[in-house]
Design a protein around this motif. Structure first.
Motif, PDB file in Angstrom:
ATOM      1  N   GLU B   8      -0.823  -1.081  -3.897  1.00  0.00           N
ATOM      2  CA  GLU B   8      -1.717  -0.569  -4.935  1.00  0.00           C
ATOM      3  C   GLU B   8      -1.082   0.696  -5.497  1.00  0.00           C
ATOM      4  O   GLU B   8      -0.425   1.443  -4.769  1.00  0.00           O
ATOM      5  CB  GLU B   8      -3.091  -0.286  -4.308  1.00  0.00           C
ATOM      6  CG  GLU B   8      -4.051   0.545  -5.141  1.00  0.00           C
ATOM      7  CD  GLU B   8      -4.366  -0.065  -6.491  1.00  0.00           C
ATOM      8  OE1 GLU B   8      -3.434  -0.192  -7.311  1.00  0.00           O
ATOM      9  OE2 GLU B   8      -5.532  -0.396  -6.726  1.00  0.00           O
ATOM     10  N   VAL B   9      -1.268   0.929  -6.810  1.00  0.00           N
ATOM     11  CA  VAL B   9      -0.668   2.115  -7.413  1.00  0.00           C
ATOM     12  C   VAL B   9      -1.414   3.383  -6.995  1.00  0.00           C
ATOM     13  O   VAL B   9      -0.805   4.414  -6.719  1.00  0.00           O
ATOM     14  CB  VAL B   9      -0.634   1.974  -8.948  1.00  0.00           C
ATOM     15  CG1 VAL B   9      -0.249   3.288  -9.610  1.00  0.00           C
ATOM     16  CG2 VAL B   9       0.346   0.876  -9.342  1.00  0.00           C
ATOM     17  N   VAL B  85      -0.494   0.406   1.867  1.00  0.00           N
ATOM     18  CA  VAL B  85      -1.886   0.703   1.505  1.00  0.00           C
ATOM     19  C   VAL B  85      -2.117   2.205   1.336  1.00  0.00           C
ATOM     20  O   VAL B  85      -1.302   3.018   1.743  1.00  0.00           O
ATOM     21  CB  VAL B  85      -2.849   0.154   2.598  1.00  0.00           C
ATOM     22  CG1 VAL B  85      -2.756  -1.357   2.693  1.00  0.00           C
ATOM     23  CG2 VAL B  85      -2.562   0.800   3.970  1.00  0.00           C
ATOM     24  N   TYR B  86      -3.262   2.545   0.747  1.00  0.00           N
ATOM     25  CA  TYR B  86      -3.771   3.925   0.757  1.00  0.00           C
ATOM     26  C   TYR B  86      -5.287   3.858   0.609  1.00  0.00           C
ATOM     27  O   TYR B  86      -5.862   2.770   0.621  1.00  0.00           O
ATOM     28  CB  TYR B  86      -3.101   4.789  -0.327  1.00  0.00           C
ATOM     29  CG  TYR B  86      -3.185   6.259   0.033  1.00  0.00           C
ATOM     30  CD1 TYR B  86      -2.578   6.746   1.190  1.00  0.00           C
ATOM     31  CD2 TYR B  86      -3.922   7.141  -0.737  1.00  0.00           C
ATOM     32  CE1 TYR B  86      -2.694   8.070   1.569  1.00  0.00           C
ATOM     33  CE2 TYR B  86      -4.036   8.471  -0.370  1.00  0.00           C
ATOM     34  CZ  TYR B  86      -3.431   8.929   0.792  1.00  0.00           C
ATOM     35  OH  TYR B  86      -3.556  10.241   1.168  1.00  0.00           O
ATOM     36  N   ASP B  87      -5.929   5.010   0.434  1.00  0.00           N
ATOM     37  CA  ASP B  87      -7.401   5.013   0.495  1.00  0.00           C
ATOM     38  C   ASP B  87      -8.085   4.860  -0.856  1.00  0.00           C
ATOM     39  O   ASP B  87      -9.280   5.120  -0.980  1.00  0.00           O
ATOM     40  CB  ASP B  87      -7.898   6.291   1.192  1.00  0.00           C
ATOM     41  CG  ASP B  87      -7.703   7.536   0.325  1.00  0.00           C
ATOM     42  OD1 ASP B  87      -7.047   7.428  -0.731  1.00  0.00           O
ATOM     43  OD2 ASP B  87      -8.203   8.608   0.698  1.00  0.00           O
ATOM     44  N   GLY B  88      -7.322   4.433  -1.873  1.00  0.00           N
ATOM     45  CA  GLY B  88      -7.925   4.259  -3.201  1.00  0.00           C
ATOM     46  C   GLY B  88      -8.322   5.578  -3.843  1.00  0.00           C
ATOM     47  O   GLY B  88      -9.127   5.614  -4.753  1.00  0.00           O
ATOM     48  N   LYS B 154       1.410   4.606   1.549  1.00  0.00           N
ATOM     49  CA  LYS B 154       2.134   5.321   0.476  1.00  0.00           C
ATOM     50  C   LYS B 154       1.118   6.246  -0.180  1.00  0.00           C
ATOM     51  O   LYS B 154       0.089   5.786  -0.682  1.00  0.00           O
ATOM     52  CB  LYS B 154       2.679   4.309  -0.538  1.00  0.00           C
ATOM     53  CG  LYS B 154       3.111   4.893  -1.867  1.00  0.00           C
ATOM     54  CD  LYS B 154       3.701   3.827  -2.789  1.00  0.00           C
ATOM     55  CE  LYS B 154       2.698   2.825  -3.280  1.00  0.00           C
ATOM     56  NZ  LYS B 154       1.689   3.348  -4.212  1.00  0.00           N
ATOM     57  N   ILE B 155       1.405   7.540  -0.205  1.00  0.00           N
ATOM     58  CA  ILE B 155       0.432   8.470  -0.806  1.00  0.00           C
ATOM     59  C   ILE B 155       0.842   8.822  -2.232  1.00  0.00           C
ATOM     60  O   ILE B 155       1.983   9.235  -2.470  1.00  0.00           O
ATOM     61  CB  ILE B 155       0.240   9.746   0.056  1.00  0.00           C
ATOM     62  CG1 ILE B 155      -0.701  10.722  -0.677  1.00  0.00           C
ATOM     63  CG2 ILE B 155       1.549  10.424   0.420  1.00  0.00           C
ATOM     64  CD1 ILE B 155      -1.195  11.870   0.163  1.00  0.00           C
ATOM     65  N   PRO B 156      -0.074   8.668  -3.187  1.00  0.00           N
ATOM     66  CA  PRO B 156       0.227   9.086  -4.557  1.00  0.00           C
ATOM     67  C   PRO B 156      -0.170  10.545  -4.790  1.00  0.00           C
ATOM     68  O   PRO B 156      -1.261  10.956  -4.402  1.00  0.00           O
ATOM     69  CB  PRO B 156      -0.660   8.159  -5.397  1.00  0.00           C
ATOM     70  CG  PRO B 156      -1.815   7.805  -4.516  1.00  0.00           C
ATOM     71  CD  PRO B 156      -1.378   7.991  -3.081  1.00  0.00           C
ATOM     72  N   TYR B 353       9.033  -5.096  -5.922  1.00  0.00           N
ATOM     73  CA  TYR B 353       7.745  -4.916  -5.247  1.00  0.00           C
ATOM     74  C   TYR B 353       6.659  -5.330  -6.255  1.00  0.00           C
ATOM     75  O   TYR B 353       6.893  -5.305  -7.460  1.00  0.00           O
ATOM     76  CB  TYR B 353       7.537  -3.464  -4.832  1.00  0.00           C
ATOM     77  CG  TYR B 353       8.353  -3.020  -3.636  1.00  0.00           C
ATOM     78  CD1 TYR B 353       9.748  -3.092  -3.641  1.00  0.00           C
ATOM     79  CD2 TYR B 353       7.727  -2.498  -2.509  1.00  0.00           C
ATOM     80  CE1 TYR B 353      10.493  -2.670  -2.545  1.00  0.00           C
ATOM     81  CE2 TYR B 353       8.462  -2.071  -1.408  1.00  0.00           C
ATOM     82  CZ  TYR B 353       9.845  -2.156  -1.433  1.00  0.00           C
ATOM     83  OH  TYR B 353      10.586  -1.732  -0.347  1.00  0.00           O
ATOM     84  N   ILE B 354       5.500  -5.662  -5.759  1.00  0.00           N
ATOM     85  CA  ILE B 354       4.449  -6.188  -6.635  1.00  0.00           C
ATOM     86  C   ILE B 354       3.257  -5.225  -6.640  1.00  0.00           C
ATOM     87  O   ILE B 354       2.821  -4.753  -5.586  1.00  0.00           O
ATOM     88  CB  ILE B 354       3.992  -7.589  -6.146  1.00  0.00           C
ATOM     89  CG1 ILE B 354       5.204  -8.512  -5.973  1.00  0.00           C
ATOM     90  CG2 ILE B 354       2.944  -8.176  -7.070  1.00  0.00           C
ATOM     91  CD1 ILE B 354       6.101  -8.650  -7.193  1.00  0.00           C
ATOM     92  N   ALA B 355       2.725  -4.959  -7.839  1.00  0.00           N
ATOM     93  CA  ALA B 355       1.642  -3.969  -7.964  1.00  0.00           C
ATOM     94  C   ALA B 355       0.836  -4.237  -9.233  1.00  0.00           C
ATOM     95  O   ALA B 355       1.297  -4.944 -10.127  1.00  0.00           O
ATOM     96  CB  ALA B 355       2.241  -2.563  -8.031  1.00  0.00           C
ATOM     97  N   PRO B 356      -0.355  -3.656  -9.332  1.00  0.00           N
ATOM     98  CA  PRO B 356      -1.047  -3.651 -10.629  1.00  0.00           C
ATOM     99  C   PRO B 356      -0.310  -2.703 -11.581  1.00  0.00           C
ATOM    100  O   PRO B 356       0.528  -1.922 -11.148  1.00  0.00           O
ATOM    101  CB  PRO B 356      -2.437  -3.102 -10.299  1.00  0.00           C
ATOM    102  CG  PRO B 356      -2.536  -3.075  -8.815  1.00  0.00           C
ATOM    103  CD  PRO B 356      -1.150  -2.994  -8.284  1.00  0.00           C
ATOM    104  N   ASP B 357      -0.652  -2.746 -12.862  1.00  0.00           N
ATOM    105  CA  ASP B 357      -0.013  -1.866 -13.842  1.00  0.00           C
ATOM    106  C   ASP B 357      -0.253  -0.396 -13.540  1.00  0.00           C
ATOM    107  O   ASP B 357       0.579   0.463 -13.836  1.00  0.00           O
ATOM    108  CB  ASP B 357      -0.577  -2.147 -15.241  1.00  0.00           C
ATOM    109  CG  ASP B 357       0.269  -3.161 -16.001  1.00  0.00           C
ATOM    110  OD1 ASP B 357       1.314  -3.584 -15.478  1.00  0.00           O
ATOM    111  OD2 ASP B 357      -0.117  -3.522 -17.133  1.00  0.00           O
TER     112      ASP B 357
END
Lengths: 325, 385
Positions: B8-9, B85-88, B154-156, B353-357
């Motif tokens: 997830e981005v 993953v991350y916590d959204g 992965k932390i954004p 790698y695969i992700a949303p935009d």
């Protein structure tokens, strides 16, 4: 600057050049309406109140032209898209290098050129010394997705005729100055992207809409440098050229037999200029360009710095004019 | 790592119960139903949260809702089949304001600024040199994820240039004007550069160092405005390099999205970033790209492929359009096709790698989870061939 120009009779004036920052009350009304927690009437009342307040502020500050503060639309093309058959939108793009967006007009031939699109809110303006702001045909053409025309010249002809009709209608309603917003041309100049065709298109469009009975016209450029364009600007069929001095080095301005508007106040920051410094530079530019009138303005609308900061801009215009006189 | 790892981005929509609580509105039956639905998706017990909601005066109510939301986001990503993953971003309000309110030297403008149609945003003014206020915040956020995640995280975090672009740069503009009174464009460049580098040194880098100590292994720097000013793209690169220099043993990626496509110049889209991004510090090995929105993968990926000899980045391929008008139109088969097309273009499937935009916070939670499921189904099809 060349200090050897002889002293000339200088005329200075001031006005605002674009949409005003919204008040927190108007934001809250719009936000409540967007979330369907309030009706349109509340927003409309706040819009009208703020519009009248800003018009009064401009008058009190002695600005030479009074503009509608632009609370009825969110971008320069919105009224076109809302009202003109043949213009729609599907997507948004960054408005130049700002953290704001515009709806990209999708223009499909032929345009209905007799439809009014910007005149609804002029009734709040005073009876004289008023200015309306319209997008320049060249900026409309280059920032739109255009379909159904054989070439760009045909498209800009239609667009310029539409704008000419609107400007004439505004003049019949008492508007005395028309500002054509032209960021695209100088933005391209800043990025060395102007082609010979671009010069022809802007020139051609202004031949169709550049002179309006009972109103003066100004081609107001911003978000790009006017360096190297002064000779070209002089020949354009408009009364005044607006130059963004937050992008253009003052010493590159040249003598011009027109009015010029100098966007000396950076409307995209609250770092406020000093009125004495502005007045000094304005005098130097007047000497250097020998322009018949120098209008001192912000480079663009003040919608990116909010309501309070915009009031400071109006105050700065007042102080600068005092320093000049 | 499996072929075509999925991540997830960043953001997910907040639980309605949380939004209503913060707005001091009553929590409705529908909100409770959403909690039950989400708990089932996450495979966690909704009862502790429902109990807290019933006890309306509990002082820890807000924190409990947020913790539950963060845990549920992690579990839903894991259960759906995401690999990283991350916590959204369950603890963050909105990308810019979350960062700006934690910076000394920044001050809110008195009014909201018009931005996009009827939308507005809270802009800050930089009044003096910026510094991070509270470093604990990011540490606590990451510690929660580290403690609870069952898959790699992965932390954004924000890149400094994005914050600089969105801020009224009052302090550095005044300084630069004094140095470049005869050259306003140079003054603007200098002011933006100084603010970006100050943010990199004093705000973002301290967070990166804290995350390193906490055990973070992958940090994503969010750079949605990298192409907003064509003249200033080198500043974006300088800012990133300042953040990562001297930091080892962490994987760094950059999320890029919505590059300018109508530029009035002869370059558009991701092409605008070249050649500048070839100068990114070598520790930046991965770029996450929005691609599904325009659905023109060949053209958008062309500059990356053209420069692959000089610099081969791993690419996070945006295969889900997340705009409100179009979100949800992709099928697993369309995603499979997009992945295969991209892998072929890159000539090395291990780079994809695969992700949303982009982050999904503008959508409803239900729509966002539906997108996750489609993304995973499509990727599984692609892995099979």
């Amino acid at each position: 600057m060349n200090p050897n120009f002889s002293s000339i009779t200088m005329r200075f004036g001031t006005y605002l050049t674009g949409p005003f920052g919204q008040s927190q009350q108007l934001y809250e009304a719009r936000n409540e309406e967007k979330r369907q927690r309030a009706d349109k009437k509340t927003t409309e009342q706040q819009r009208q109140k703020d519009t009248i307040d800003i018009i009064t502020l401009q008058q009190q500050a002695g600005l030479d032209y009074i503009i509608d503060p632009g609370f009825y639309h969110d971008d320069i093309f919105e009224t076109l898209i809302r009202n003109i058959p043949g213009i729609a939108t599907k997507r948004q793009e960054n408005w130049f290098n700002n953290n704001t967006f515009y709806n990209v007009p999708q223009i499909t031939a032929p345009l209905n050129k007799q439809t009014e699109f910007s005149t609804k809110h002029t009734h709040l303006l005073p009876k004289e010394k008023t200015m309306a702001i319209l997008p320049s045909p060249y900026t409309i053409l280059t920032l739109s997705d255009v379909h159904g025309y054989p070439d760009q010249l045909s498209a800009i002809t239609d667009i310029a005729q539409l704008i000419d009709h609107e400007a004439r209608t505004l003049a019949t309603k008492g508007i005395t100055r028309i500002q054509y917003d032209e960021p695209a041309f100088v933005y391209k100049n800043s990025h060395s992207a102007l082609m010979p065709e671009d010069y022809k298109l802007l020139d051609y469009a202004l031949n169709l809409c550049g002179q309006i009975p009972n109103a003066t016209t100004s081609l107001h450029t911003y978000f790009g440098t006017a360096e190297g364009l002064m000779d070209y600007f002089e020949d354009l069929y408009v009364d005044c050229i607006g130059i963004d001095l937050t992008e253009t080095r003052p010493e590159t301005l040249k003598p011009i037999k027109k009015e010029i508007t100098i966007g000396m106040i950076d409307a995209r920051t609250t770092a406020r200029e000093n009125p004495q410094n502005l007045a000094k530079l304005a005098k130097e530019i007047a000497q250097h360009t020998q322009a018949e009138t120098i209008w001192i303005t912000p480079n663009t609308g003040t919608d990116q710095i909010g309501y309070t900061a915009t009031k400071e801009v109006i105050n700065l215009l007042r102080k600068t004019k005092e320093a000049l006189t | 790592m499996t072929l075509f790892p999925i991540y997830e981005v960043g953001s997910l929509p907040k639980l309605n119960a949380r939004v209503n609580h913060l707005q001091q509105k009553p929590i409705t039956t529908k909100d409770i139903q959403q909690i039950n639905w989400y708990a089932k998706k996450a495979g966690i017990d909704p009862e502790p949260l429902l109990e807290i909601i019933k006890q309306k005066t509990t002082p820890d109510r807000k924190q409990a809702i947020i913790d539950w939301n963060a845990l549920a986001n992690l579990r839903v990503q894991e259960n759906t089949g995401l690999d990283i993953v991350y916590d959204g971003e369950a603890r963050r309000s909105e990308m810019y304001s979350h960062a700006a309110r934690n910076i000394t030297g920044f001050q809110d403008l008195p009014e909201m600024i018009r931005c996009r149609g009827p939308d507005s945003w809270k802009k800050n003014t930089c009044e003096h040199e910026p510094h991070i206020k509270n470093i604990d915040e990011v540490e606590k956020e990451y510690n929660f994820v580290k403690t609870n995640a069952r898959k790699p995280a992965k932390i954004p975090i924000n890149d400094p240039y994005m914050i600089a672009n969105m801020t009224d740069n009052k302090h550095y503009t005044a300084l630069a004007r004094a140095n470049y009174s005869d050259n306003p464009r140079q003054a603007r460049y200098e002011a933006k550069q100084q603010l970006t580098l100050a943010l990199a040194r004093n705000v973002i880098k301290p967070q990166v160092k804290a995350l390193q100590k906490t055990g973070a292994t992958w940090i994503q720097l969010d750079a949605p405005s990298a192409t907003i000013d064509l003249e200033h793209i080198p500043i974006f690169v300088e800012g990133i390099n300042e953040v990562v220099c001297g930091i080892d043993d962490i994987k760094f990626s950059i999320h890029l999205c919505y590059p300018r496509r109508k530029t009035l110049t002869n370059k558009q889209g991701y092409e605008l970033l070249f050649p500048h991004i070839l100068n990114l510090d070598k520790k930046i090995t991965h770029l996450s790209l929005e691609l599904a929105n325009t659905d023109n993968y060949e053209k958008d990926l062309e500059p990356f492929i053209k420069h692959q000899q000089e610099r081969a980045f791993e690419l996070g391929i945006g295969i889900l359009d997340i705009t409100q008008e179009k979100a949800g139109h992709e099928t697993p088969e369309l995603i499979r096709q997009r992945i295969h097309k991209t892998a072929k273009l890159l000539r090395d499937p291990n780079l994809a790698y695969i992700a949303p935009d982009c982050g999904l916070r503008q959508l409803t939670l239900e729509k966002a989870i539906q997108l996750y499921e489609t993304m995973v189904q499509g990727t599984e099809l692609a892995r099979k061939g």
